[in-house]
Each structure stands twice: as C-alpha cells, then as structure tokens.
Design an enzyme around this catalytic site. Structure first.
Site, PDB file in Angstrom:
ATOM      1  N   ASP A   1     107.519  93.106  54.988  1.00 35.33           N
ATOM      2  CA  ASP A   1     107.695  92.404  55.987  1.00 35.33           C
ATOM      3  C   ASP A   1     109.266  92.509  56.115  1.00 35.33           C
ATOM      4  OD1 ASP A   1     110.591  92.567  54.006  1.00 35.33           O
ATOM      5  OD2 ASP A   1     109.266  91.936  52.284  1.00 35.33           O
TER       6      ASP A   1
ATOM      7  N   ARG B   1     102.802  89.143  52.095  1.00 34.06           N
ATOM      8  CA  ARG B   1     103.247  89.711  52.511  1.00 34.06           C
ATOM      9  C   ARG B   1     102.249  90.830  53.137  1.00 34.06           C
ATOM     10  NH1 ARG B   1     106.462  93.873  48.803  1.00 34.06           N
ATOM     11  NH2 ARG B   1     106.530  92.829  47.718  1.00 34.06           N
TER      12      ARG B   1
END
Length: 289
Positions: free
Chosen positions: A81, A173
């Site tokens: 991320d 993610r």
C-alpha cells in the site's frame, strides 16, 4: 451492563483495538471485542460486540465482506500500500479496458500469498515483526474467494477505484499488488473502505462522535447478527427449562432443518440453535451473566 452490537464507521489512523478502547471508556465496560480487523489506513464498517454479545464474534468473522479500494498502478511498495517504502516505480500505459480484462483472472477462488506486513504468525512470530527487522520468510499461498470484482471509477492515468466482494482472509492490498503484476507495471493500494461486514452495511454504521453522544442507546440487539436465520419462539415451560439449562429440546412442528434464532416464551433472545429432525440443539447461548 451494556449488551449488544455497535457498527462503527472506523476513522482513518485508528487501529481496530483503538476503537474498542475508546468504546470501553464511552460505555464504561471492559467486555468489548471486534470482528474483522481493519488496518489503520482503512475506514468503514467495523462490527463491535459488547457484553454478552461478545459470544457472537466468531459467527461474525467468517462471512462475506465488501470493500471499495483504491488501486494505484506503476507503484510497488514493501507493504503493498502507499504507506510503505517504494520498491519500484514504473511508467503506466494501461487503459481501463486492459485493467478490466484481467479482473476475471482474480475472480472466484484464487490463491494469495499473505504479505510480510501482516499479523499472520509463522513459528510463533508475527510476520510484520519480522518485516520490520528487514527479514522475509516463505509464506504458503492461501485460498480465498473473490465473489465480485469491478472497476467503479478511473481517477487518473494510474489510479482506479475497485469494488471487491470477498471471503474472510482476503488481503485487498495483495489483490491490488497482484493485479499490478499481471498488468506488467506493478501496483499497490492507496485507499480502503469497508462497506459491508457480517451482513451490516455503512448505512447502519455510526461514528465514534455519534457514539460519544448517544452511548448505550445506539447498541443493536445481539440477535440482529442472525437476522438471516428464521426465528423460533419456545412454546412450553419444559422447552424453556431445557433450553436455559443448555440441553436439547424437541419441537412438534414440521420445520426445515438448519439454524434458528431461539426466543423464550416472553420474547427474550436466548440462543442460536440448530434443528436436526425434531431436536433443537444450542450452538451458542446469549442469556445469563
């Protein structure tokens, strides 16, 4: 003592445990737990269980979840991320049609390798502790299910908003990272908002500020978690006595087998039970201290 469920719209920057700590202060009780951890950067639906309702946490963790996530193409980080350290950055020449074309490869049952920055334990150590020490260990791929995956909006040449409906254990993610790999430019997640968990939606959530003002009055009844199951109200004193003593009881009606919400003769929610044949057996009791 307060008992029930509160659906919090978790703010960014808070851990799920931070939310529980805040609610302990607001509700003046220690018996509080949550279902389905959200990372600090994530916002959205966080079911929190208070008092006797904490017995229901295990039933809330396994259901489907829905997220709206920001996918940034061209950027790969160590945390998958935008809060992590940049590993690679690449030019992006991917059109929306090309992104949409690869999404079916990530729909249905897929395998994910959990990220190093996660709370999964290997040999008793949490992966994120090892990652912070600069270590990387082999992780086994895990099967998860993506029930729905679509592009909601293109924000820029590199940024897209995705809607994901998935099973327990899915790392959004990692999904963003893997989609970027499939497109050849890399990718990571830049935002995450959970819009549904345990059957509860954002429309049913409240903020911590609202909770501060409304307090215990905003708690939902415990049986709201099981609203998709049919209800059964006890008919006789003997049924209720057996139920309250934790013993199976018999029913005379010809009902389909499965799970039922069980209510006492006065209407009190007592337990979640399973009917097999003519015998109702408790799965979890929600009465008493």
């Amino acid at each position: 003592m307060a008992n029930g469920i509160i659906i919090i719209d978790k703010p960014a920057g808070w851990t799920s445990m931070d939310v529980c700590a805040k609610l302990r202060g607001i509700l003046k009780t220690k018996k509080i737990g949550h279902a389905g951890t959200l990372d600090p950067m994530a916002t959205g639906v966080l079911p929190v269980f208070v008092g006797r309702a904490t017995r229901a946490v295990s039933f809330a963790e396994g259901g489907e979840k829905e997220y709206v996530a920001g996918l940034r193409l061209g950027l790969v980080t160590n945390t998958q991320d935008t809060e992590g350290e940049t590993l690679t950055q690449s030019p992006v020449a991917v059109r929306r049609e090309e992104l949409e074309a690869v999404l079916p490869r990530f729909t249905g049952e897929i395998s994910q390798i959990p990220p190093m920055f996660s709370a999964i334990k290997i040999n008793g150590q949490k992966l994120y502790d090892l990652a912070r020490q600069g270590k990387e260990v082999e992780r086994k791929a895990r099967a998860v299910t993506i029930f729905a995956l679509e592009v909601v909006e293109q924000v820029s040449e590199t940024d897209y908003i995705l809607r994901i409906r998935c099973s327990k254990g899915t790392y959004v993610r990692t999904l963003c990272h893997d989609i970027g790999q499939a497109l050849g430019c890399g990718g990571c997640m830049f935002s995450l908002r959970r819009t549904m968990a345990a059957g509860f939606t954002l429309d049913e959530s409240v903020t911590l500020e609202q909770m501060q003002e409304g307090g215990e009055a905003l708690l939902r009844p415990t049986d709201s978690l099981f609203r998709d199951r049919p209800d059964y109200r006890l008919k006789t004193e003997k049924q209720e006595e057996r139920c309250r003593n934790g013993n199976p009881f018999f029913i005379r009606e010809n009902l389909p087998e499965g799970e039922y919400r069980i209510y006492g003769r006065e209407g009190e929610f007592l337990c979640l039970s399973r009917l097999q044949g003519d015998t109702m057996t408790s799965l979890k009791n929600f009465f008493g201290a």
